[in-house]
Design an enzyme around this catalytic site. Structure first.
Site, PDB file in Angstrom:
ATOM      1  N   ARG A  54       0.842  -1.217   0.000  1.00 54.72           N
ATOM      2  CA  ARG A  54       0.000   0.000   0.000  1.00 54.72           C
ATOM      3  C   ARG A  54       0.873   1.263   0.000  1.00 54.72           C
ATOM      4  NH1 ARG A  54      -1.842   1.966   4.503  1.00 54.72           N
ATOM      5  NH2 ARG A  54      -2.278  -0.067   5.386  1.00 54.72           N
ATOM      6  N   ASP A  70      -5.711  18.830 -15.330  1.00 51.99           N
ATOM      7  CA  ASP A  70      -5.952  17.453 -15.770  1.00 51.99           C
ATOM      8  C   ASP A  70      -5.396  17.351 -17.188  1.00 51.99           C
ATOM      9  OD1 ASP A  70      -7.000  15.116 -16.899  1.00 51.99           O
ATOM     10  OD2 ASP A  70      -8.855  15.218 -15.731  1.00 51.99           O
ATOM     11  N   LYS A 116      -6.211   6.104 -19.932  1.00 56.01           N
ATOM     12  CA  LYS A 116      -6.435   6.541 -21.309  1.00 56.01           C
ATOM     13  C   LYS A 116      -5.143   6.392 -22.120  1.00 56.01           C
ATOM     14  CE  LYS A 116     -10.369   7.442 -19.367  1.00 56.01           C
ATOM     15  NZ  LYS A 116     -10.733   8.718 -18.797  1.00 56.01           N
TER      16      LYS A 116
HETATM   17  C1  LIG Z   1     -11.271   9.205 -17.589  1.00 55.58           C
HETATM   18  C2  LIG Z   1     -10.943  10.555 -17.118  1.00 55.58           C
HETATM   19  C3  LIG Z   1     -10.809  10.820 -15.738  1.00 55.58           C
HETATM   20  C4  LIG Z   1     -11.060   9.772 -14.670  1.00 55.58           C
HETATM   21  O1  LIG Z   1     -10.159   8.730 -14.733  1.00 55.58           O
HETATM   22  P1  LIG Z   1     -10.479   7.226 -14.253  1.00 55.58           P
HETATM   23  O2  LIG Z   1      -9.204   6.527 -14.545  1.00 55.58           O
HETATM   24  O3  LIG Z   1     -11.642   6.743 -15.066  1.00 55.58           O
HETATM   25  O4  LIG Z   1     -10.809   7.297 -12.808  1.00 55.58           O
HETATM   26  C5  LIG Z   1     -10.464  12.111 -15.363  1.00 55.58           C
HETATM   27  N1  LIG Z   1     -10.269  13.080 -16.268  1.00 55.58           N
HETATM   28  C6  LIG Z   1     -10.407  12.863 -17.598  1.00 55.58           C
HETATM   29  C7  LIG Z   1     -10.198  13.988 -18.548  1.00 55.58           C
HETATM   30  C8  LIG Z   1     -10.754  11.600 -18.071  1.00 55.58           C
HETATM   31  O5  LIG Z   1     -10.894  11.400 -19.382  1.00 55.58           O
END
Ligand SMILES: *Cc1c(COP(=O)(O)O)cnc(C)c1O
Length: 395
Positions: free
Chosen positions: A51, A186, A211
């Site tokens: 962890r 982000d 992604k």
């Molecule tokens: C998918 C996504 C998230 C969240 O990520 P997870 O891995 O699904 O928790 C946050 N920001 C953006 C822009 C995303 O495309």
């Protein structure tokens, strides 16, 4: 970038294994009590329990930090990352690491759906308030920060999901800093290959590694990256251990392998993204195409300044709910699904899928029209992707 993606952070196992082993273990043992003492006194460093830390996770963290730090000169070594079990676990850690009860968060209006839910429904329960400025326009942002001097975070996505709106990172960072707030970006859509927000003054970068970073659709994961190692150690590390939203060593290993080809993939993604955007832009059935690479896109100038390519996410408007949903029933190569950034092309309808929880009024205010379709252009032959869209649009 290509060399860093392949070599940074790699584990060279004493066995001589070319590819790092997967440290699929919950715990790590000590030789004897002397070794325990050396570790507790800080004389030696080491792994104790998965962890708080695992070598497969460290390897991935080092690679992501190295990529986000490219271009930061001597500060590059300061860039640190922590890996989480999902993008949302990373985003919640970043926000909890910056805001406490009584603090305020300012964001743009359109956000990734679950990030929106976290900020507007979850954090409010812990005394952290928020407000929205449609595109974080400089003057409106200044006013908002003056109205809420307790703001500790300005939070943004660029390009934004799903509208592809572009926000100027450097300008936003200057305003946030002048008001004592940290800027969190982000960077999921762009990846460090196309955009490195820390270079433009952002304090913290968050990723959904699910992604493009993994790129093959096999893992859900996330990362927090920052160039203040003390903040990472004092505020993020305790959340790794205390909240415990960590991924499995196997997931880190898979993500690390995917990440090695990110520069190569992003170059091809950007090339194909441009070709598909041009095709959509001239098609008579398409009302509007939102892609920062198109010269008349409102974000084109800023994107050209802060990005090294425009990527492969495209939003396009077919004018009505019916036209958009009919298209999704007719595409064959493109798969109907909500994720993005994979080797294969994915397509979805935000109003009925990813942004269905957002009220119709909020959707309209954010530019998520009923006819809007979001496309993640994959790495198939671009002529095949265009042919598929062409046959679906013709029908
Ligand atoms: C998918 C996504 C998230 C969240 O990520 P997870 O891995 O699904 O928790 C946050 N920001 C953006 C822009 C995303 O495309």
């Amino acid at each position: 970038m290509a060399t860093t993606a392949i070599h940074a952070g790699e584990i060279h196992d004493p066995s001589g294994a070319h590819i790092a082993p997967i440290f699929q273990t919950s715990t790590f043992t000590f030789e004897d009590m002397d070794a325990v003492q050396a570790w507790t006194s800080g004389e030696t460093e080491g792994y104790v329990y998965t962890r708080p830390g695992n070598p497969s996770r460290t390897a991935l963290a080092r690679k992501i930090a190295a990529l986000e730090g490219i271009g930061m000169g001597d500060d590059r070594e300061q860039v640190k990352a922590e890996i989480f079990g999902s993008g949302m676990a990373a985003i919640s850690a970043a926000l909890m690491g910056l805001a406490k009860a009584g603090n305020h968060i300012v964001t743009q209006r359109v956000l990734y759906g679950s990030a929106d839910g976290l900020i507007s429904n979850v954090l409010t329960g812990y005394g952290i308030t928020n407000s929205r400025i449609p595109g974080l326009e400089p003057e409106a942002l200044e006013r908002e920060l003056e109205t809420h001097p307790n703001t500790t975070v300005v939070y943004m996505e660029t390009p934004a999901n799903p509208t592809m709106r572009i926000i100027d990172i450097e300008r936003t960072a200057e305003i946030a800093r002048a008001h004592g707030a940290a800027l969190v970006v982000d960077n999921t859509f762009a990846t460090p290959v196309l955009q490195r927000p820390l270079e433009h003054g952002a304090d913290v970068v968050v990723h959904s590694t699910t992604k493009y970073i993994n790129g093959h659709g096999t893992v859900v994961g996330g990362a927090v990256v920052a160039h203040d190692p003390e903040w990472m150690a004092d505020r993020i590390k305790p959340l790794v251990g205390g909240i415990g939203g960590v991924p499995s060593p196997f997931d880190c290993w898979l993500t690390n392998i995917g990440l090695k080809t990110l520069p190569l993939r992003m170059a091809r993604h950007s090339e194909s993204g441009m070709a598909v955007a041009r095709f959509l832009d001239q098609h008579s059935a398409v009302v509007a195409t939102h892609y920062p690479g198109l010269p008349d896109d409102p974000g084109h100038e800023v994107a050209t300044r802060q990005m090294d390519g425009y990527g492969a996410m495209i939003a396009f408007d077919l004018g009505s709910y019916d036209a958009a949903t009919r298209l999704l029933d007719r595409v064959q190569l493109a798969k109907l699904g909500v994720s993005l950034g994979n080797v294969d092309t994915l397509i979805q309808h935000p109003a009925s899928l990813t942004h269905r929880m957002v009220s119709p009024e909020e959707r309209a205010a954010s530019g998520i029209t009923d006819g809007l379709v979001r496309l993640s252009v994959g790495l198939e032959g671009v002529e095949d992707i265009i042919a598929d869209l062409d046959q679906a649009l013709a029908r």
